[in-house]
Design a protein around this motif. Structure first.
Motif, PDB file in Angstrom:
ATOM      1  N   ASP A   7       0.654  -0.930   0.241  1.00  0.00           N
ATOM      2  CA  ASP A   7       0.011   0.068  -0.005  1.00  0.00           C
ATOM      3  C   ASP A   7       1.135   1.066  -0.137  1.00  0.00           C
ATOM      4  O   ASP A   7       0.491   2.886  -0.867  1.00  0.00           O
ATOM      5  CB  ASP A   7      -0.887   0.018   1.523  1.00  0.00           C
ATOM      6  CG  ASP A   7      -1.924  -0.946   1.119  1.00  0.00           C
ATOM      7  OD1 ASP A   7      -2.549  -1.799   0.271  1.00  0.00           O
ATOM      8  OD2 ASP A   7      -2.239  -0.988   1.978  1.00  0.00           O
ATOM      9  N   TRP A   8       2.140   2.060   0.788  1.00  0.00           N
ATOM     10  CA  TRP A   8       2.889   2.404   0.642  1.00  0.00           C
ATOM     11  C   TRP A   8       4.131   2.049  -0.005  1.00  0.00           C
ATOM     12  O   TRP A   8       4.668   3.336  -0.146  1.00  0.00           O
ATOM     13  CB  TRP A   8       3.369   2.637   2.290  1.00  0.00           C
ATOM     14  CG  TRP A   8       2.107   2.888   2.955  1.00  0.00           C
ATOM     15  CD1 TRP A   8       1.675   1.932   4.634  1.00  0.00           C
ATOM     16  CD2 TRP A   8       1.616   4.400   2.921  1.00  0.00           C
ATOM     17  NE1 TRP A   8       0.950   2.790   4.778  1.00  0.00           N
ATOM     18  CE2 TRP A   8       0.380   4.076   4.474  1.00  0.00           C
ATOM     19  CE3 TRP A   8       1.950   5.712   2.354  1.00  0.00           C
ATOM     20  CZ2 TRP A   8       0.023   5.035   4.338  1.00  0.00           C
ATOM     21  CZ3 TRP A   8       0.911   6.399   3.291  1.00  0.00           C
ATOM     22  CH2 TRP A   8       0.221   6.701   4.069  1.00  0.00           C
ATOM     23  N   GLY A   9       4.760   1.098  -0.623  1.00  0.00           N
ATOM     24  CA  GLY A   9       5.894   0.675  -1.324  1.00  0.00           C
ATOM     25  C   GLY A   9       6.294   1.826  -2.196  1.00  0.00           C
ATOM     26  O   GLY A   9       6.929   2.758  -3.034  1.00  0.00           O
ATOM     27  N   SER A  10       5.115   1.666  -3.271  1.00  0.00           N
ATOM     28  CA  SER A  10       5.368   2.527  -4.644  1.00  0.00           C
ATOM     29  C   SER A  10       4.695   4.509  -3.513  1.00  0.00           C
ATOM     30  O   SER A  10       4.925   4.688  -4.939  1.00  0.00           O
ATOM     31  CB  SER A  10       4.244   2.633  -5.171  1.00  0.00           C
ATOM     32  OG  SER A  10       2.876   2.725  -4.708  1.00  0.00           O
ATOM     33  N   CYS A  11       4.758   4.409  -3.219  1.00  0.00           N
ATOM     34  CA  CYS A  11       4.773   6.206  -3.406  1.00  0.00           C
ATOM     35  C   CYS A  11       4.866   6.641  -1.403  1.00  0.00           C
ATOM     36  O   CYS A  11       4.288   7.664  -1.009  1.00  0.00           O
ATOM     37  CB  CYS A  11       2.416   6.306  -2.784  1.00  0.00           C
ATOM     38  SG  CYS A  11       1.966   5.933  -1.223  1.00  0.00           S
ATOM     39  N   CYS A  12       6.312   6.586  -1.451  1.00  0.00           N
ATOM     40  CA  CYS A  12       7.113   6.696   0.011  1.00  0.00           C
ATOM     41  C   CYS A  12       6.771   8.327  -0.244  1.00  0.00           C
ATOM     42  O   CYS A  12       6.964   9.351  -1.135  1.00  0.00           O
ATOM     43  CB  CYS A  12       8.731   6.010  -0.307  1.00  0.00           C
ATOM     44  SG  CYS A  12       9.413   6.242   1.117  1.00  0.00           S
ATOM     45  N   ALA A  13       6.928   9.042   1.068  1.00  0.00           N
ATOM     46  CA  ALA A  13       6.261  10.353   0.802  1.00  0.00           C
ATOM     47  C   ALA A  13       7.915  11.219   0.964  1.00  0.00           C
ATOM     48  O   ALA A  13       8.013  11.981   0.800  1.00  0.00           O
ATOM     49  CB  ALA A  13       5.890  10.831   2.341  1.00  0.00           C
ATOM     50  N   ASP A  14       9.420  10.349   1.902  1.00  0.00           N
ATOM     51  CA  ASP A  14      10.454  10.991   1.584  1.00  0.00           C
ATOM     52  C   ASP A  14      11.185  10.375   0.281  1.00  0.00           C
ATOM     53  O   ASP A  14      11.287   9.397   0.761  1.00  0.00           O
ATOM     54  CB  ASP A  14      10.463  10.747   3.077  1.00  0.00           C
ATOM     55  CG  ASP A  14      11.800  11.313   3.023  1.00  0.00           C
ATOM     56  OD1 ASP A  14      12.487  11.614   2.399  1.00  0.00           O
ATOM     57  OD2 ASP A  14      12.506  11.940   4.629  1.00  0.00           O
ATOM     58  N   PRO A  15      11.522  10.714  -0.112  1.00  0.00           N
ATOM     59  CA  PRO A  15      12.927  10.532  -1.513  1.00  0.00           C
ATOM     60  C   PRO A  15      13.799   9.458  -0.615  1.00  0.00           C
ATOM     61  O   PRO A  15      14.700   8.954  -1.802  1.00  0.00           O
ATOM     62  CB  PRO A  15      12.747  12.368  -2.160  1.00  0.00           C
ATOM     63  CG  PRO A  15      12.949  12.614  -1.309  1.00  0.00           C
ATOM     64  CD  PRO A  15      11.431  12.522  -0.723  1.00  0.00           C
ATOM     65  N   GLU A  16      14.303   9.879   0.667  1.00  0.00           N
ATOM     66  CA  GLU A  16      15.405  10.001   1.198  1.00  0.00           C
ATOM     67  C   GLU A  16      15.328   8.583   1.344  1.00  0.00           C
ATOM     68  O   GLU A  16      16.121   7.059   2.091  1.00  0.00           O
ATOM     69  CB  GLU A  16      16.440   9.967   1.898  1.00  0.00           C
ATOM     70  CG  GLU A  16      16.267  11.839   2.134  1.00  0.00           C
ATOM     71  CD  GLU A  16      17.579  11.929   0.953  1.00  0.00           C
ATOM     72  OE1 GLU A  16      18.544  10.732   0.660  1.00  0.00           O
ATOM     73  OE2 GLU A  16      17.788  12.366  -0.217  1.00  0.00           O
ATOM     74  N   GLU A  31      14.623  -3.073   8.484  1.00  0.00           N
ATOM     75  CA  GLU A  31      14.794  -2.234   8.360  1.00  0.00           C
ATOM     76  C   GLU A  31      13.259  -1.111   7.827  1.00  0.00           C
ATOM     77  O   GLU A  31      13.288   0.084   8.110  1.00  0.00           O
ATOM     78  CB  GLU A  31      15.860  -2.010   6.335  1.00  0.00           C
ATOM     79  CG  GLU A  31      17.838  -2.564   7.562  1.00  0.00           C
ATOM     80  CD  GLU A  31      18.476  -2.645   5.744  1.00  0.00           C
ATOM     81  OE1 GLU A  31      19.079  -1.849   6.146  1.00  0.00           O
ATOM     82  OE2 GLU A  31      17.478  -3.013   4.614  1.00  0.00           O
ATOM     83  N   LEU A  32      12.476  -1.806   6.991  1.00  0.00           N
ATOM     84  CA  LEU A  32      11.375  -1.481   6.834  1.00  0.00           C
ATOM     85  C   LEU A  32      10.126  -0.820   8.168  1.00  0.00           C
ATOM     86  O   LEU A  32       9.664   0.171   8.125  1.00  0.00           O
ATOM     87  CB  LEU A  32      10.228  -2.795   6.272  1.00  0.00           C
ATOM     88  CG  LEU A  32       9.033  -2.345   5.983  1.00  0.00           C
ATOM     89  CD1 LEU A  32       8.838  -1.027   4.812  1.00  0.00           C
ATOM     90  CD2 LEU A  32       8.446  -3.257   5.049  1.00  0.00           C
ATOM     91  N   VAL A  33      10.840  -1.770   9.356  1.00  0.00           N
ATOM     92  CA  VAL A  33      10.647  -1.149  10.348  1.00  0.00           C
ATOM     93  C   VAL A  33      10.915   0.317  10.950  1.00  0.00           C
ATOM     94  O   VAL A  33      10.021   1.166  10.833  1.00  0.00           O
ATOM     95  CB  VAL A  33      10.244  -2.772  11.571  1.00  0.00           C
ATOM     96  CG1 VAL A  33      10.122  -2.053  12.914  1.00  0.00           C
ATOM     97  CG2 VAL A  33       9.160  -3.602  11.148  1.00  0.00           C
ATOM     98  N   SER A  34      11.937   0.173  10.827  1.00  0.00           N
ATOM     99  CA  SER A  34      12.330   1.484  10.838  1.00  0.00           C
ATOM    100  C   SER A  34      12.348   2.668  10.587  1.00  0.00           C
ATOM    101  O   SER A  34      12.482   3.460  10.671  1.00  0.00           O
ATOM    102  CB  SER A  34      14.326   0.871  11.539  1.00  0.00           C
ATOM    103  OG  SER A  34      14.559   0.640  10.233  1.00  0.00           O
ATOM    104  N   MET A  50       9.114   7.049   8.302  1.00  0.00           N
ATOM    105  CA  MET A  50       9.474   8.125   6.663  1.00  0.00           C
ATOM    106  C   MET A  50       8.592   7.186   5.812  1.00  0.00           C
ATOM    107  O   MET A  50       8.006   8.306   4.559  1.00  0.00           O
ATOM    108  CB  MET A  50      11.189   7.485   6.780  1.00  0.00           C
ATOM    109  CG  MET A  50      11.427   8.786   5.883  1.00  0.00           C
ATOM    110  SD  MET A  50      12.691   8.323   5.380  1.00  0.00           S
ATOM    111  CE  MET A  50      14.190   8.868   6.529  1.00  0.00           C
ATOM    112  N   LEU A  51       8.814   6.575   4.902  1.00  0.00           N
ATOM    113  CA  LEU A  51       7.676   5.311   4.436  1.00  0.00           C
ATOM    114  C   LEU A  51       6.159   5.999   4.171  1.00  0.00           C
ATOM    115  O   LEU A  51       5.568   6.096   2.792  1.00  0.00           O
ATOM    116  CB  LEU A  51       7.451   3.634   4.031  1.00  0.00           C
ATOM    117  CG  LEU A  51       7.443   2.945   3.482  1.00  0.00           C
ATOM    118  CD1 LEU A  51       8.253   3.423   1.863  1.00  0.00           C
ATOM    119  CD2 LEU A  51       7.050   2.065   3.868  1.00  0.00           C
ATOM    120  N   THR A  52       6.185   6.409   5.856  1.00  0.00           N
ATOM    121  CA  THR A  52       4.519   6.822   5.579  1.00  0.00           C
ATOM    122  C   THR A  52       3.861   8.303   5.532  1.00  0.00           C
ATOM    123  O   THR A  52       2.824   8.438   6.453  1.00  0.00           O
ATOM    124  CB  THR A  52       3.351   5.862   6.756  1.00  0.00           C
ATOM    125  OG1 THR A  52       4.086   6.482   7.693  1.00  0.00           O
ATOM    126  CG2 THR A  52       3.590   4.136   6.909  1.00  0.00           C
TER     127      THR A  52
END
Length: 88
Positions: A40-49, A63-66, A70-72
């Motif tokens: 649901d979130w991976g393709s639209c990561c809100a932060d380019p970093e 890493e995904l949890v940490s 940022m991802l959301t």
């Protein structure tokens, strides 16, 4: 006195909580939630970093949890809360 570990997923619809006897168990739940919701979130990561913005599967589960906030876009949070359990 004993410790209980609460895995928490805060999101726009509320908070999901699951109690575990171990910190590892709670961490596994966080990783499961992150993987379940990544599509649901991976393709639209809100932060380019965010590493997910560069390569969809670049992150391992930890890493995904940490990187979840940022991802959301800081709209969702995954964490473990440690609480005391009294058996009176």
């Amino acid at each position: 006195m004993k410790q209980v570990f609460i895995a928490k997923h805060e999101h726009k619809h509320g908070t999901d909580e699951v109690a575990f006897a171990t910190h590892d168990g709670a961490q596994k739940q966080l990783r499961e939630w992150a993987r379940q919701n990544f599509e649901d979130w991976g393709s639209c990561c809100a932060d380019p970093e965010c590493p997910a913005a560069k390569e969809e599967n670049a992150m391992n589960d930890r890493e995904l949890v940490s990187h979840w906030p940022m991802l959301t876009g800081s709209t969702e949070f995954l964490f473990v809360e440690e609480v005391e359990f009294f058996n009176w």
